[in-house]
Write an enzyme that holds these catalytic residues in place. Structure first.
Site, PDB file in Angstrom:
ATOM      1  N   ASN A 167      14.661 -10.606   5.155  1.00  0.00           N
ATOM      2  CA  ASN A 167      13.386 -11.313   4.991  1.00  0.00           C
ATOM      3  C   ASN A 167      13.621 -12.731   4.499  1.00  0.00           C
ATOM      4  OD1 ASN A 167      12.320  -8.849   5.654  1.00  0.00           O
ATOM      5  ND2 ASN A 167      11.895  -8.257   3.538  1.00  0.00           N
ATOM      6  N   HIS A 211      19.195 -14.023   6.859  1.00  0.00           N
ATOM      7  CA  HIS A 211      18.647 -14.888   7.910  1.00  0.00           C
ATOM      8  C   HIS A 211      18.175 -16.237   7.379  1.00  0.00           C
ATOM      9  CE1 HIS A 211      17.847 -11.018  10.415  1.00  0.00           C
ATOM     10  NE2 HIS A 211      19.039 -11.503  10.649  1.00  0.00           N
ATOM     11  N   CYS A 230      21.250 -34.787   9.150  1.00  0.00           N
ATOM     12  CA  CYS A 230      22.237 -35.012   8.087  1.00  0.00           C
ATOM     13  C   CYS A 230      22.538 -33.744   7.286  1.00  0.00           C
ATOM     14  CB  CYS A 230      21.781 -36.132   7.141  1.00  0.00           C
ATOM     15  SG  CYS A 230      20.428 -35.673   6.043  1.00  0.00           S
ATOM     16  N   CYS A 233      13.073 -35.988   7.636  1.00  0.00           N
ATOM     17  CA  CYS A 233      13.970 -36.130   6.485  1.00  0.00           C
ATOM     18  C   CYS A 233      13.688 -37.446   5.759  1.00  0.00           C
ATOM     19  CB  CYS A 233      15.407 -36.104   6.978  1.00  0.00           C
ATOM     20  SG  CYS A 233      16.642 -36.336   5.698  1.00  0.00           S
ATOM     21  N   CYS A 235      17.150 -39.659   6.132  1.00  0.00           N
ATOM     22  CA  CYS A 235      17.641 -40.246   7.387  1.00  0.00           C
ATOM     23  C   CYS A 235      16.590 -40.275   8.493  1.00  0.00           C
ATOM     24  CB  CYS A 235      18.887 -39.503   7.856  1.00  0.00           C
ATOM     25  SG  CYS A 235      18.544 -37.925   8.626  1.00  0.00           S
ATOM     26  N   GLY A 295      12.867  -0.278   4.577  1.00  0.00           N
ATOM     27  CA  GLY A 295      11.981  -1.049   5.451  1.00  0.00           C
ATOM     28  C   GLY A 295      12.683  -1.793   6.558  1.00  0.00           C
ATOM     29  N   ASN A 341      11.832   4.656   4.976  1.00  0.00           N
ATOM     30  CA  ASN A 341      11.132   4.066   6.116  1.00  0.00           C
ATOM     31  C   ASN A 341       9.933   4.939   6.454  1.00  0.00           C
ATOM     32  OD1 ASN A 341      12.266   1.601   7.127  1.00  0.00           O
ATOM     33  ND2 ASN A 341      14.043   2.712   7.914  1.00  0.00           N
TER      34      ASN A 341
HETATM   35 ZN   LIG Z   1      18.452 -36.158   7.085  1.00  0.00          ZN
END
Ligand SMILES: [Zn+2]
Length: 249
Positions: free
Chosen positions: A104, A121, A132, A150, A153, A190, A214
């Site tokens: 999650n 993940h 960058c 950003c 940059c 889960g 589950n």
């Molecule tokens: Zn950047």
């Protein structure tokens, strides 16, 4: 495999030296976070291509509008940790859990008080600059003005979770493997084991006994699980907590 044997499951947790939890969308459903798969899942209403990296780069504004709706307006605002998140945090506090490996991106384990959380993940909490590599909390950006850029940059920002086809963050992968290989008990909560390569982790912990929670049998139930607790995550957590003398309120 035994079913709904809460007494034995609670005893295994008490006796385990290196228990580890492995969680998925099912633990957060009762916190109001919608799942992606299934007939009422988010992918029945949104096109998954918005999380395809190529599409995202070509259509950043359109992708971000859906991403904001799914992950930032909808998920973040009202979701609070539930009894199952609190159960795992309390186990860790008691020295009865080495860590949580979660698929999650909702931050609810951390909000419940879990400290060693591996986000397999990635996370929605941070935005990653595609130019960058800078990472900043999403709260530092105005998501009314899309796509967010950003501040260092000017590059396009994306949520710091993996999109389709992206590989697992190497550090998360290595830490997860190490935890699983050393584990003597695995609490699967889960997750039905459909998303590769996360789904392989329970097979890496070969020495570990498996308690699975589950609502429906999963890919693990017949082949990997020792005790199957067929219940909602919070129901099972409360049953176990009661037997372990824990107060989850
Ligand atoms: Zn950047």
């Amino acid at each position: 495999m035994t079913r709904n044997d809460y007494d034995t499951a609670a005893r295994w947790i008490e006796e385990a030296a290196r228990p580890v939890a492995f969680t998925g969308a099912g633990i957060s459903v009762e916190s109001g976070i919608p799942t992606f798969r299934g007939p009422t899942g988010l992918w029945s209403r949104y096109d998954p291509k918005i999380l395809d990296l190529g599409y995202f780069y070509e259509h950043p504004k359109e992708s971000w509008e859906a991403i904001r709706e799914i992950f930032y307006d909808y998920m973040g605002a009202n979701a609070r940790p539930n009894a199952a998140h609190r159960f795992l945090a309390e186990l860790e506090r008691r020295g009865k859990l080495q860590g949580v490996i979660t698929q999650n991106i909702d931050n609810l384990h951390q909000e419940a008080g879990s400290r060693n959380v591996i986000e397999f993940h990635g996370t929605a909490q941070k935005l990653l600059c595609t130019q960058c590599g800078d990472r900043t909390p999403f709260t530092e950006h105005d998501l009314n003005d899309l796509p967010p850029l950003c501040k260092k940059c000017g590059g396009l920002l994306k949520p710091d979770f993996i999109f389709f086809g992206e590989s697992i963050p190497p550090e998360a992968y290595q830490r997860s493997l190490a935890l699983c290989e050393r584990a003597d008990l695995l609490l699967i909560i889960g997750t039905t084991g459909e998303v590769m390569p996360a789904s392989m982790l329970p097979y890496e912990g070969k020495k570990a006994k498996v308690i699975e929670i589950n609502v429906e049998p999963s890919a693990y139930t017949a082949h990997r699980t020792d005790i199957f607790l067929r219940a909602k995550a919070t129901e099972a957590a409360k049953e176990l907590a009661k037997r372990l003398g824990m107060d989850l309120e």
